[in-house]
Design an enzyme around this catalytic site. Structure first.
Site, PDB file in Angstrom:
ATOM      1  N   ASP A 347      38.214  52.358  42.551  1.00 22.30           N
ATOM      2  CA  ASP A 347      37.488  53.315  43.386  1.00 22.30           C
ATOM      3  C   ASP A 347      38.500  54.261  44.045  1.00 22.30           C
ATOM      4  O   ASP A 347      39.535  53.818  44.540  1.00 22.30           O
ATOM      5  CB  ASP A 347      36.710  52.537  44.447  1.00 22.30           C
ATOM      6  N   GLU A 376      38.735  56.531  39.503  1.00 22.23           N
ATOM      7  CA  GLU A 376      38.361  57.863  39.939  1.00 22.23           C
ATOM      8  C   GLU A 376      39.655  58.587  40.328  1.00 22.23           C
ATOM      9  O   GLU A 376      40.294  58.206  41.304  1.00 22.23           O
ATOM     10  CB  GLU A 376      37.456  57.797  41.162  1.00 22.23           C
TER      11      GLU A 376
END
Ligand code: CA
Length: 670
Positions: A347, A376
């Site tokens: 994340d 990400e």
């Protein structure tokens, strides 16, 4: 931790408060502890505790009978040990007991913490639990094996939340919202069609990607009857499974054993398991388990000593500090070894530094080089760590063996994530062709792409296609169906939305890189138009498995796309060279049409030449196709990867509105 103490610590002003206190001018001076025995080493003959907290003046161990309530039955002073650690040993068999640590800084005792390396906890994760890990292994665990994976290019990802998967009454499952739902076979929807793990096998995906399943804070594990929903991006204990997903969060063994049962069951069905890991922030800052251990050290701060916030969640961790880096690296290795997890999705990976991500890759390579890592490549806010040091998408060339999400292909296909009313390529918007092409090649350098035109990236950012995760939607923002509906062009019918949907995923599944879908998209899931469902009720988030019956045509189409990809390595090329050599874009006379060929039996494909055409226009278009007779396997929203829908001859072919065509050159028998 009061801000004043933290600021004094940061300024190096807390000098000589305790008898042994050493002055540290900055966190860089904190000694690093390299041992692997931090916090608890249990055996029936005794337990050893070791806490790393260099700036502490005193440290206490507290032992409890209960995982949540009641006072400590024993308190022990811990003594200073090597490299900033504090240690104490207890010779009793502590199995079944619980523990916390308490740190004194200056004259102030901080609140209790179970530590950050804690591997088993009581209900709600406030106290560490002392268990015998042998008791957490399900039967046959020693024989559990990762399903075969030859190349990262062979991966197809399926992102799912624990509750979404099973909680609907139409799931036919017993363990609703639990890890154990993934162990249930033979489950069916109202019409008798397969749901759950059997459905995943039918669909053909290779990897289940679980939304946060480590212990998070936002769901009260003592009140499970409230059925509170959260995505789980609020980490509390990174090395422990979430309690609300177990059948008994008060029993520290249950969540661990049931997580392993889930992994074992998926592995038996040939499916690998990816965990979403959220090391970039903690649920709270000052009172987090990390900060109560070593105030300030694990976080980044702005120049004015306020907490920096690249996570958008009020704090961000500092992976560049040696002990935070060590923690992240050892944590993923722990999940890979103890729980047999096969991959990690980072994340807001752009918050972490490049060196840490490369250390994660190197450490996992030693466990098993087929463990996949992607993340990400962005942040949710500014960070004090310079951009050139961070694991951002644009720095992906420095992240070998770590893939990044391609927001370029995502928003080109469906339209802007930020503006729900703006349609994308599949809904008839032109001028996005170069972005679509950028996605098709998996983000690599390709001579036929004009890199001034993609919507976000103005240069290729990966070394090879296996560093690109291609998708059109995920848990964030509107799901695909909602987005396509909310950006519906004037006059577009629901049948047209279905065409847009199929076209979007056809691009995803035929592009070079790692295809990724959000669970339920294969049964035309929607979330009632809600953008951010992180704490929406089950009624919004759950997959309604009866959709599978209603939209069986869509399910069959997705299944066909996955089967096509699996059968044809041309869609799974492994290097930039291979893509440059074998993938050629055709010059299209019509706007909003992208077409290419995969030639030379690319990547040892049985098909000599494959032709793929995407018509993003809401009207049929005539295209010129290369010379030859072509066997069509996908046309007008139908797919038959193992047969032939029809044969067509060059030079002209009509492509129906908002659809894809895939065909291969018919080779005449000699
Ligand atoms: Ca929890």
């Amino acid at each position: 931790m009061k801000k004043t103490i933290l600021m004094l610590l940061m300024a190096g002003l807390l000098v000589g408060c305790g008898t042994n206190f050493k002055k540290y001018k900055s966190y860089d001076e904190y000694p690093v502890y390299n041992g692997e025995d931090l916090e608890l080493t249990y055996s029936p003959s005794g337990s050893k505790f070791r806490v790393w907290s260099p700036a502490a003046d005193e440290v206490k161990l507290l032992l409890f009978d209960n995982g949540l309530e009641g006072a400590a039955y024993m308190m022990k002073d811990m003594h200073r040990s090597k490299n900033g650690t504090w240690a104490v040993a207890v010779s009793d068999d502590l199995k079944g007991k619980f523990y916390t640590f308490q740190i004194k800084i200056g004259e102030k005792w901080m609140n209790e913490t179970p530590g950050m390396w804690v591997k088993a906890v009581g209900i709600n994760g406030k106290r560490g639990a002392i268990i015998d890990f042998k008791e957490t292994n399900p039967e046959g665990w020693e024989n559990d094996k990762r399903p075969e994976l030859k190349s990262f290019a062979d991966i197809t990802l399926y992102e799912v939340h624990m509750r979404d998967f099973s909680v609907s009454p139409t799931s036919g499952m017993k363990y609703k919202g639990k890890f154990l739902a993934f162990t249930e076979h033979g489950t069916k929807n109202t019409a008798g069609q397969a749901t759950g793990i059997d459905h995943l096998k039918e669909l053909g995906i290779t990897h289940v990607h679980l939304l946060p399943s480590f212990d998070y804070a936002s769901v009260d594990e003592t009140k499970l009857n409230e059925n509170k929903y959260n995505w789980g991006y609020d980490p509390m204990n990174f090395n422990v499974p979430e309690g609300s997903y177990s059948t008994d969060p008060a029993n520290p063994v249950a969540r661990i054993k049931e997580f392993k049962q889930m992994v074992q069951s998926l592995h038996k069905s040939g499916i690998r398991v990816v965990m979403d890991v959220v090391y970039n922030h903690t649920f709270v800052g000052e009172e987090s388990h990390l900060n109560l251990l070593v105030p300030g050290y694990f976080y980044r701060f702005n120049k004015d000593s306020t907490w920096s916030n690249a996570s958008g969640c009020s704090n961000e961790t500092a992976s560049e500090r040696p002990m935070m880096r060590k923690f992240i690296v050892e944590s993923v290795v722990y999940w890979a070894k103890e729980y047999h997890v096969d991959g990690f999705r980072f994340d807001l990976m752009g918050i972490h530094d490049i060196e840490t991500m490369n250390a994660v890759r190197a450490a996992l390579d030693k466990v098993d080089p087929t463990i996949v890592i992607y993340g990400e490549g962005w942040t949710a806010g500014g960070s004090p760590l310079p951009e050139e040091k961070r694991a951002l998408k644009k720095n992906a060339k420095q992240l070998n063996g770590v893939a990044v999400f391609s927001d370029d292909i995502r928003d080109a296909l469906k339209g802007s994530w930020m503006h729900s009313e703006i349609p994308g390529f599949v809904s008839g918007t032109d001028s996005l062709e170069e972005s679509v092409k950028f996605g098709i090649v998996g983000g690599v350098q390709h001579p036929q792409i004009d890199y001034t035109k993609p919507i976000y990236s103005k240069a290729p950012y990966v070394n090879g296609p296996m560093q690109s995760v291609n998708y059109v939607s995920c848990h964030d923002d509107m799901c695909l169906v909602d987005k396509l509906r909310s950006s519906r062009p004037k006059g577009a019918s629901e049948d047209e939305i279905v065409r847009f949907d199929k076209l979007a995923q056809t691009v995803v599944y035929t592009s070079q890189g790692l295809p990724f879908i959000y669970a339920g998209e294969e049964v035309y899931r929607d979330k009632k138009g809600v953008h951010n469902t992180y704490q929406s009720p089950d009624s919004i988030n759950q997959i309604n498995w009866d959709n599978k019956t209603k939209y069986i045509d869509i399910f069959n189409y997705y299944q066909g796309l996955i089967a096509l990809r699996k059968a044809h390595p041309a869609f799974r090329m492994t290097s930039q060279d291979m893509v440059q050599k074998n993938l050629k874009f055709l010059d299209m006379k019509t706007k909003n049409v992208v077409a290419y060929t995969l030639g030379n039996n690319a990547n040892n494909d049985s098909w000599k030449e494959i032709l793929v055409i995407f018509n993003g226009n809401r009207r049929p278009v005539g295209v010129q196709i290369p010379e030859g007779t072509w066997n069509v396997v996908c046309y007008n929203g139908l797919i038959n990867p193992s047969g032939v829908l029809m044969q067509v001859k060059s030079p002209n072919l009509n492509i129906p509105a908002s659809s894809a065509a895939i065909m291969y050159l018919a080779v005449e028998k000699p």
